[in-house]
Structure formats: C-alpha cells, structure tokens
Design a protein around this motif. Structure first.
Motif, PDB file in Angstrom:
ATOM      1  N   UNK A  72       0.824  -1.203   0.000  1.00 28.95           N
ATOM      2  CA  UNK A  72       0.000   0.000   0.000  1.00 28.95           C
ATOM      3  C   UNK A  72       0.862   1.258   0.000  1.00 28.95           C
ATOM      4  N   UNK A  73       0.455   2.266  -0.759  1.00 23.94           N
ATOM      5  CA  UNK A  73       1.144   3.552  -0.914  1.00 23.94           C
ATOM      6  C   UNK A  73       2.508   3.414  -1.587  1.00 23.94           C
ATOM      7  N   UNK A  74       2.764   2.258  -2.200  1.00 20.89           N
ATOM      8  CA  UNK A  74       4.009   2.066  -2.941  1.00 20.89           C
ATOM      9  C   UNK A  74       3.747   2.342  -4.422  1.00 20.89           C
ATOM     10  N   UNK A 115      20.552   7.084  -4.297  1.00 19.53           N
ATOM     11  CA  UNK A 115      19.755   6.126  -3.532  1.00 19.53           C
ATOM     12  C   UNK A 115      20.435   4.764  -3.407  1.00 19.53           C
ATOM     13  N   UNK A 116      21.764   4.767  -3.536  1.00 18.13           N
ATOM     14  CA  UNK A 116      22.506   3.502  -3.465  1.00 18.13           C
ATOM     15  C   UNK A 116      22.530   2.940  -2.050  1.00 18.13           C
ATOM     16  N   UNK A 117      22.486   3.807  -1.048  1.00 19.19           N
ATOM     17  CA  UNK A 117      22.521   3.357   0.344  1.00 19.19           C
ATOM     18  C   UNK A 117      21.156   2.819   0.750  1.00 19.19           C
ATOM     19  N   UNK A 118      21.149   1.808   1.617  1.00 18.49           N
ATOM     20  CA  UNK A 118      19.879   1.229   2.090  1.00 18.49           C
ATOM     21  C   UNK A 118      19.129   2.202   2.999  1.00 18.49           C
ATOM     22  N   UNK A 119      19.816   3.238   3.473  1.00 17.82           N
ATOM     23  CA  UNK A 119      19.150   4.213   4.351  1.00 17.82           C
ATOM     24  C   UNK A 119      18.621   5.425   3.579  1.00 17.82           C
ATOM     25  N   UNK A 120      18.911   5.498   2.273  1.00 18.70           N
ATOM     26  CA  UNK A 120      18.470   6.659   1.498  1.00 18.70           C
ATOM     27  C   UNK A 120      16.973   6.578   1.225  1.00 18.70           C
ATOM     28  N   UNK A 121      16.370   7.756   1.069  1.00 18.11           N
ATOM     29  CA  UNK A 121      14.929   7.805   0.828  1.00 18.11           C
ATOM     30  C   UNK A 121      14.570   9.088   0.095  1.00 18.11           C
ATOM     31  N   UNK A 122      13.311   9.180  -0.325  1.00 15.87           N
ATOM     32  CA  UNK A 122      12.796  10.348  -1.030  1.00 15.87           C
ATOM     33  C   UNK A 122      11.405  10.647  -0.484  1.00 15.87           C
ATOM     34  N   UNK A 127       4.333  13.923   0.428  1.00 20.18           N
ATOM     35  CA  UNK A 127       5.176  14.212   1.588  1.00 20.18           C
ATOM     36  C   UNK A 127       5.511  12.994   2.427  1.00 20.18           C
ATOM     37  N   UNK A 128       5.190  11.792   1.942  1.00 21.23           N
ATOM     38  CA  UNK A 128       5.485  10.556   2.674  1.00 21.23           C
ATOM     39  C   UNK A 128       6.900  10.107   2.339  1.00 21.23           C
ATOM     40  N   UNK A 129       7.682   9.780   3.366  1.00 21.24           N
ATOM     41  CA  UNK A 129       9.056   9.322   3.170  1.00 21.24           C
ATOM     42  C   UNK A 129       9.039   7.916   2.563  1.00 21.24           C
ATOM     43  N   UNK A 130       9.736   7.749   1.435  1.00 22.10           N
ATOM     44  CA  UNK A 130       9.733   6.485   0.697  1.00 22.10           C
ATOM     45  C   UNK A 130      11.149   5.942   0.546  1.00 22.10           C
ATOM     46  N   UNK A 131      11.307   4.650   0.783  1.00 17.89           N
ATOM     47  CA  UNK A 131      12.558   3.980   0.460  1.00 17.89           C
ATOM     48  C   UNK A 131      12.596   3.726  -1.038  1.00 17.89           C
ATOM     49  N   UNK A 132      13.788   3.777  -1.643  1.00 13.10           N
ATOM     50  CA  UNK A 132      13.920   3.625  -3.094  1.00 13.10           C
ATOM     51  C   UNK A 132      14.752   2.375  -3.389  1.00 13.10           C
ATOM     52  N   UNK A 133      14.180   1.488  -4.216  1.00 14.71           N
ATOM     53  CA  UNK A 133      14.858   0.248  -4.590  1.00 14.71           C
ATOM     54  C   UNK A 133      14.787   0.131  -6.115  1.00 14.71           C
ATOM     55  N   UNK A 148       6.888   3.055   1.330  1.00 14.48           N
ATOM     56  CA  UNK A 148       6.952   3.893   2.536  1.00 14.48           C
ATOM     57  C   UNK A 148       7.896   3.287   3.576  1.00 14.48           C
ATOM     58  N   UNK A 149       8.746   4.145   4.157  1.00 15.55           N
ATOM     59  CA  UNK A 149       9.733   3.646   5.122  1.00 15.55           C
ATOM     60  C   UNK A 149       9.091   3.248   6.448  1.00 15.55           C
ATOM     61  N   UNK A 150       7.933   3.821   6.783  1.00 17.22           N
ATOM     62  CA  UNK A 150       7.275   3.499   8.052  1.00 17.22           C
ATOM     63  C   UNK A 150       7.039   2.013   8.233  1.00 17.22           C
ATOM     64  N   UNK A 151       6.322   1.349   7.316  1.00 12.43           N
ATOM     65  CA  UNK A 151       6.092  -0.092   7.465  1.00 12.43           C
ATOM     66  C   UNK A 151       7.372  -0.911   7.438  1.00 12.43           C
ATOM     67  N   UNK A 152       8.386  -0.438   6.663  1.00 13.97           N
ATOM     68  CA  UNK A 152       9.643  -1.187   6.592  1.00 13.97           C
ATOM     69  C   UNK A 152      10.369  -1.122   7.926  1.00 13.97           C
ATOM     70  N   UNK A 153      10.452   0.081   8.504  1.00 15.08           N
ATOM     71  CA  UNK A 153      11.210   0.259   9.741  1.00 15.08           C
ATOM     72  C   UNK A 153      10.449  -0.219  10.966  1.00 15.08           C
TER      73      UNK A 153
END
Length: 201
Positions: A72-74, A115-122, A127-133, A148-153
């Motif tokens: 969701x939200x991806x 976005x090469x680092x696993x901690x990078x995001x956009x 305005x939702x923080x997203x992890x980029x893969x 979204x980084x929320x569910x991942x973290x």
C-alpha cells in the motif's frame, strides 16, 4: 501498411540480428503508421535474416494493471533506456505532468547513485518518506519501486514497542512508589528516634 517501410533498416531488426537469438526490446517510440507509442520486442530465428517481432502498445501495458501486487502507498516505475517513463503501477497517474516530473527526479537520483545506500529515501508527492529500490535491466531499462519507510522500519514491531513502553511505565511507577515509601519510612524512623531520645532525656 506502408510501401516505403523497409524492416531490414529498423533498429529492432539490427539489434535482433546482433543479439543472435537473445530477446531484445526497443525503447519506446512513436509508430510511423499509427502514431501511437509502442515498444518492439524481437528475436532472431533460425535461417538467414529471419526475425520474429511483436509491437506492444504502451497503453496495453495497463490491461492487467490491477493484477500488480505491491504494498500500500508504494509505486512501481519502469523506464526505458532513454529514461522515458513507460509504465507505472500504484496510485499515481502516468499522464499527470507532475508525476512525470517526480519520476524524472527519481530516475536522476537513481542514476547518480543518490539512492545507493539502504538508508536513502525520497519524499513522494504527498510528503510521505519512501525507500527507493531499483534494478538496472539487461536491456538498458530501469525498474524502480518506492515503498513507505514506516512499514519497513516498524511493521509488526509496533505491538512489541507498545508492550515494552507499558512495561517500562509500570516499572517506573513501582520505582516511584518504593522511593516514596522509603522517604516517608525514613521520616517516620527519624520521628520515632527523636521521640525516644526525648523520653530518654
């Protein structure tokens, strides 16, 4: 459909011959006859100069859009070798110019290694923080998914965190009660000691 069309002069034909049996995909282009945006996939066959090719209209990429299963939200983005956004799955509309601009910004960051680092995001358009893969495909295309980084973290850790917070609060409460009782216990012992001293005097 065109008398002046010579397939042996096309990009897809030359690339299929050069790939020697491997499947190739062209970048998105406007068809000279229909004027629609399409991708051609082609593969060399046995025999001299034989190639099997299929034209795929980009609008047909969305025939089974609802079958794409993403969190969701991806959002899933597919870019061809020229950096053109040719497919998107999620809540965004590919025809929206703001979405196109966001996708181009995302691809620029991917190509620059931002976005090469696993901690990078956009931050997405909401305005939702997203992890980029992302993944660079063999045919030169780029596949990107933002989650979204929320569910991942956090994910299911939220429940455990709430339980730990409640336990910590209970322990703090017990500690305060013990210290409170100790304080008043010392005062009471001091009062008794002073009383005994007065009686002794």
């Amino acid at each position: 459909g065109d008398a002046d069309y010579h397939y042996k002069e096309t990009e897809w034909y030359h690339r299929a011959i050069a790939a020697d049996g491997k499947l190739i995909f062209t970048d998105a282009y406007f068809d000279a006859i229909t004027g629609k945006v399409m991708v051609t996939m082609a593969q060399k066959l046995e025999g001299d100069g034989n190639v099997l090719a299929f034209d795929i209209l980009l609008e047909n990429f969305y025939t089974h859009k609802n079958k794409a299963s993403i969190p969701e939200h991806s959002t899933y983005f597919l870019f061809d070798g020229t950096g053109r956004l040719i497919y998107i799955a999620g809540d965004l509309d590919i025809k929206n110019p703001a979405v196109q601009a966001y996708a181009n910004h995302l691809l620029d960051g991917v190509k620059s290694g931002k976005y090469a680092s696993h901690t990078s995001s956009i931050k997405d358009m909401n305005g939702i923080r997203q992890g980029v893969y992302y993944y660079f495909m063999n045919n030169g295309w780029t596949s990107v998914i933002t989650i979204p980084t929320g569910p991942i973290l956090q994910g299911d850790v939220n429940v455990a965190m709430y339980i730990l917070a409640i336990l910590c609060a209970i322990l703090w409460l017990i500690l305060i009660i013990v210290l409170y009782m100790e304080y008043f216990g010392k005062r009471e012992r001091k009062y008794i000691s002073e009383s005994l001293k007065i009686l002794g005097d």
